[in-house]
Design a protein around this motif. Structure first.
Motif, short mmCIF file in Angstrom:
data_model
loop_
_atom_site.label_atom_id
_atom_site.label_comp_id
_atom_site.label_asym_id
_atom_site.label_seq_id
_atom_site.Cartn_x
_atom_site.Cartn_y
_atom_site.Cartn_z
N LEU A 82 23.25 45.33 43.51
CA LEU A 82 23.87 44.82 44.72
C LEU A 82 25.35 44.61 44.43
CD1 LEU A 82 21.09 42.25 45.65
CD2 LEU A 82 21.46 44.50 46.68
N GLY A 83 26.19 45.49 44.96
CA GLY A 83 27.60 45.51 44.59
C GLY A 83 28.41 44.45 45.29
N PHE A 84 29.50 44.04 44.62
CA PHE A 84 30.43 43.09 45.23
C PHE A 84 31.76 43.18 44.49
CE2 PHE A 84 28.18 40.83 41.92
CZ PHE A 84 29.16 40.08 41.26
N ALA A 85 32.83 42.75 45.16
CA ALA A 85 34.16 42.73 44.55
C ALA A 85 34.24 41.54 43.59
CB ALA A 85 35.23 42.62 45.62
N LEU A 86 34.78 41.81 42.41
CA LEU A 86 34.95 40.73 41.43
C LEU A 86 35.94 39.70 41.96
CD1 LEU A 86 35.14 43.04 38.34
CD2 LEU A 86 33.49 41.18 38.56
N SER A 87 35.61 38.44 41.78
CA SER A 87 36.52 37.36 42.17
C SER A 87 37.72 37.35 41.23
CB SER A 87 35.80 36.02 42.13
OG SER A 87 34.73 35.98 43.05
N PRO A 88 38.86 36.81 41.68
CA PRO A 88 40.05 36.75 40.81
C PRO A 88 39.76 35.93 39.55
CG PRO A 88 40.65 36.32 43.09
CD PRO A 88 39.15 36.31 43.04
N ALA A 89 40.34 36.35 38.43
CA ALA A 89 40.21 35.62 37.16
C ALA A 89 41.59 35.45 36.56
CB ALA A 89 39.30 36.38 36.20
N ASP A 90 41.77 34.33 35.85
CA ASP A 90 43.07 34.02 35.25
C ASP A 90 43.23 34.82 33.96
OD1 ASP A 90 45.45 32.93 34.49
OD2 ASP A 90 44.61 31.00 33.85
N SER A 91 43.49 36.11 34.11
CA SER A 91 43.63 36.98 32.96
C SER A 91 44.38 38.24 33.36
CB SER A 91 42.24 37.37 32.41
OG SER A 91 42.36 38.40 31.45
N PRO A 92 45.24 38.76 32.49
CA PRO A 92 45.88 40.04 32.79
C PRO A 92 44.89 41.19 32.74
CG PRO A 92 46.44 39.30 30.57
CD PRO A 92 45.74 38.17 31.24
N TYR A 93 43.70 40.95 32.21
CA TYR A 93 42.67 41.98 32.14
C TYR A 93 41.48 41.63 33.03
CZ TYR A 93 45.25 44.26 28.44
OH TYR A 93 46.22 44.92 27.73
N ILE A 362 28.07 34.63 49.47
CA ILE A 362 28.70 33.31 49.32
C ILE A 362 29.74 33.39 48.21
CG2 ILE A 362 28.27 30.88 48.77
CD1 ILE A 362 25.36 31.35 49.73
N GLU A 363 30.97 32.96 48.49
CA GLU A 363 32.06 33.11 47.53
C GLU A 363 31.77 32.39 46.22
OE1 GLU A 363 35.17 33.79 45.22
OE2 GLU A 363 34.61 34.90 47.03
N GLY A 364 31.19 31.21 46.26
CA GLY A 364 30.90 30.48 45.03
C GLY A 364 29.93 31.24 44.14
N VAL A 365 28.97 31.93 44.74
CA VAL A 365 28.03 32.73 43.97
C VAL A 365 28.74 33.92 43.35
CG1 VAL A 365 25.95 34.16 44.10
CG2 VAL A 365 26.07 32.01 45.37
N ARG A 366 29.60 34.58 44.12
CA ARG A 366 30.36 35.72 43.58
C ARG A 366 31.25 35.28 42.42
NH1 ARG A 366 31.16 36.84 48.97
NH2 ARG A 366 33.39 36.32 48.84
N ALA A 367 31.89 34.12 42.56
CA ALA A 367 32.76 33.63 41.48
C ALA A 367 31.95 33.37 40.21
CB ALA A 367 33.47 32.35 41.92
N HIS A 368 30.77 32.79 40.38
CA HIS A 368 29.91 32.55 39.21
C HIS A 368 29.48 33.85 38.57
CE1 HIS A 368 26.80 30.90 36.65
NE2 HIS A 368 25.94 31.74 37.19
N LEU A 369 29.03 34.81 39.36
CA LEU A 369 28.58 36.08 38.81
C LEU A 369 29.74 36.87 38.21
CD1 LEU A 369 25.99 37.22 41.52
CD2 LEU A 369 25.55 36.19 39.28
N THR A 370 30.94 36.71 38.75
CA THR A 370 32.12 37.34 38.16
C THR A 370 32.37 36.80 36.76
OG1 THR A 370 33.21 37.81 40.28
CG2 THR A 370 34.63 37.60 38.35
N ALA A 371 32.28 35.49 36.61
CA ALA A 371 32.47 34.88 35.29
C ALA A 371 31.43 35.37 34.30
CB ALA A 371 32.44 33.36 35.40
N VAL A 372 30.19 35.51 34.77
CA VAL A 372 29.13 35.99 33.89
C VAL A 372 29.40 37.44 33.48
CG1 VAL A 372 26.67 36.57 33.77
CG2 VAL A 372 27.39 34.42 34.81
N ALA A 373 29.71 38.29 34.46
CA ALA A 373 29.93 39.71 34.19
C ALA A 373 31.16 39.93 33.32
CB ALA A 373 30.07 40.48 35.51
N SER A 374 32.15 39.03 33.41
CA SER A 374 33.39 39.16 32.66
C SER A 374 33.32 38.50 31.30
CB SER A 374 34.55 38.56 33.46
OG SER A 374 34.67 39.18 34.73
#
Length: 398
Positions: A82-93, A362-374
């Motif tokens: 289930l695809g989604f755009a990665l939430s912003p992260a405080d990193s140049p990468y 839900i944005e909070g869920v995407r942010a959590h999954l972004t942190a996990v995937a990153s």
């Protein structure tokens, strides 16, 4: 048969990305290291092709910016297809970075050699003995048998690790229930498919630089006893059965079959023998986590092992490698198992996929999954702590 003897503070078995990065870390700390690799030449296959934010940061810090410049930025990810755009992260990468594994491996190999690591290719570990003050390793190569005396031995030799088997590491494992096929194919003209579930199976297709990576699973396909990659005819037939597309006219560049077996060594250390990467934890290539978790193992272990070899380690430092890295991989295994159900289960997974689609909106869920995937979500990850401290210092200076 000839026999020779040599001594090395650290012997690493496996010259894949994990073993080579560990060799680089040790050589940066002035620890002599010998890498034993059964393949005569470096691999040329794409295999794992994704670096996470944390892995890219760690490579950048170690001077691999030129390698990272080759990578294609990927701002999207998925959970269970289930695809989604990665939430912003405080990193140049921030985001994911697409790079064929052979390029990562080549860059790490060149650096390891430049730093003075010894790499024994076409050599295979055949026996080992863990003694109180050293590990005795027997390796076989073109010139015969060689005996290596090492202060420490590290297995970075993959999911079917010889080191893990010979040293009798206990493991907790789940047997395979599904089979998947994948291939890199040139000369194809098919549309990209991003984690597409169809009536009879699951398919992925992505074309870059004239080569198409296809991955396919037919619902109900069970694992079989096979040795070596599948024939392209089998991949093409399964692809047609699932998607209806004929890819027989393509030219296979790389072929691979894998299953959904998962497992983890109960301990990453037994005396003077340690495990890292897929030798310590293994699972299907879902989300590109296997390579990245292994690279981060190497960074954590490298410093601790170097301090131990130099006699500067605080009590328990080397044991903390297992304490910190084992929970990281255990969590990855849980996430992979959940994603497998969403991707590869049959029609019975429909209600679960509907629920997850609602959650990912839900944005909070995407942010959590972004942190996990990153790989930015591990509070017990020491390199993550170091990253936060660097950010604080930078903020203070500016």
């Amino acid at each position: 048969m000839t026999s020779s003897r040599a001594t090395a503070p650290v012997v690493i078995v496996g010259a894949g990305p994990v073993g080579l990065l560990l060799a680089c870390e040790l050589r940066r700390a002035h620890v002599p290291v010998t890498v034993v690799e059964r393949l005569a030449r470096p691999m040329t296959e794409s295999r794992a092709s994704q670096l996470t934010t944390l892995s890219a940061e760690l490579l950048h810090e170690r001077g691999f910016s030129a390698l990272l410049a080759e990578a294609a930025h990927e701002p999207r990810t998925h959970f269970g297809g289930l695809g989604f755009a990665l939430s912003p992260a405080d990193s140049p990468y921030a985001g994911h970075w697409k790079l064929p594994q052979y390029r990562t491996e080549a860059a790490l190999g060149e650096r390891a050699l430049a730093l003075g690591a010894s790499v024994l290719r076409a050599h295979e570990l055949t026996a080992l003995t863990d003694r109180p003050d050293h590990v005795r390793c027997t390796v076989s190569g073109p010139a015969g048998r060689r005996l290596l005396r090492a202060a420490y031995l590290v297995g970075c030799d993959g999911a079917h690790s010889t080191v893990r088997r010979l040293a009798r590491f206990p493991v907790t494992a789940t047997p395979a229930t599904r089979r998947l096929l994948r291939a890199d194919v040139s000369g194809l003209r098919i549309r990209d498919r991003r984690f597409e579930r169809l009536d009879t199976g699951f398919a992925v297709a992505a074309t870059r630089d004239g080569v198409t990576r296809v991955m396919v699973h037919a619902f109900g396909d069970a694992p079989d006893e096979r040795h070596g990659p599948p024939a392209f005819a089998e991949v093409a037939a399964t692809w047609k059965r699932v998607t209806g597309e004929d890819i027989h006219e393509g030219t296979p560049v790389w072929l691979d079959a894998f299953d959904d077996a998962k497992g983890q060594a109960d301990s990453y250390r037994r005396g003077r023998i340690l495990l890292a990467g897929d030798a310590a934890h293994w699972h299907p290539p879902v989300g590109g986590q296997a390579l990245n978790t292994g690279l981060q193992d190497a960074v954590d272990l490298g410093r601790k092992l170097a301090e131990t070899v130099h006699g500067r380690a605080a009590p328990g430092l080397l044991d903390s490698y297992h304490d910190q890295r084992h929970p990281v991989a255990a969590r990855v295994l849980d996430h992979v198992a959940a994603q497998e159900q969403l991707m590869f289960a049959g029609p019975e997974a429909g209600p679960l996929r509907t629920l997850w689609s609602e959650l990912i909106a839900i944005e909070g869920v995407r942010a959590h999954l972004t942190a996990v995937a990153s790989n930015l979500d591990h509070p017990f990850l020491q390199v993550r702590k170091g990253r936060q401290e660097r950010q604080c210092r930078t903020s203070t200076q500016t």
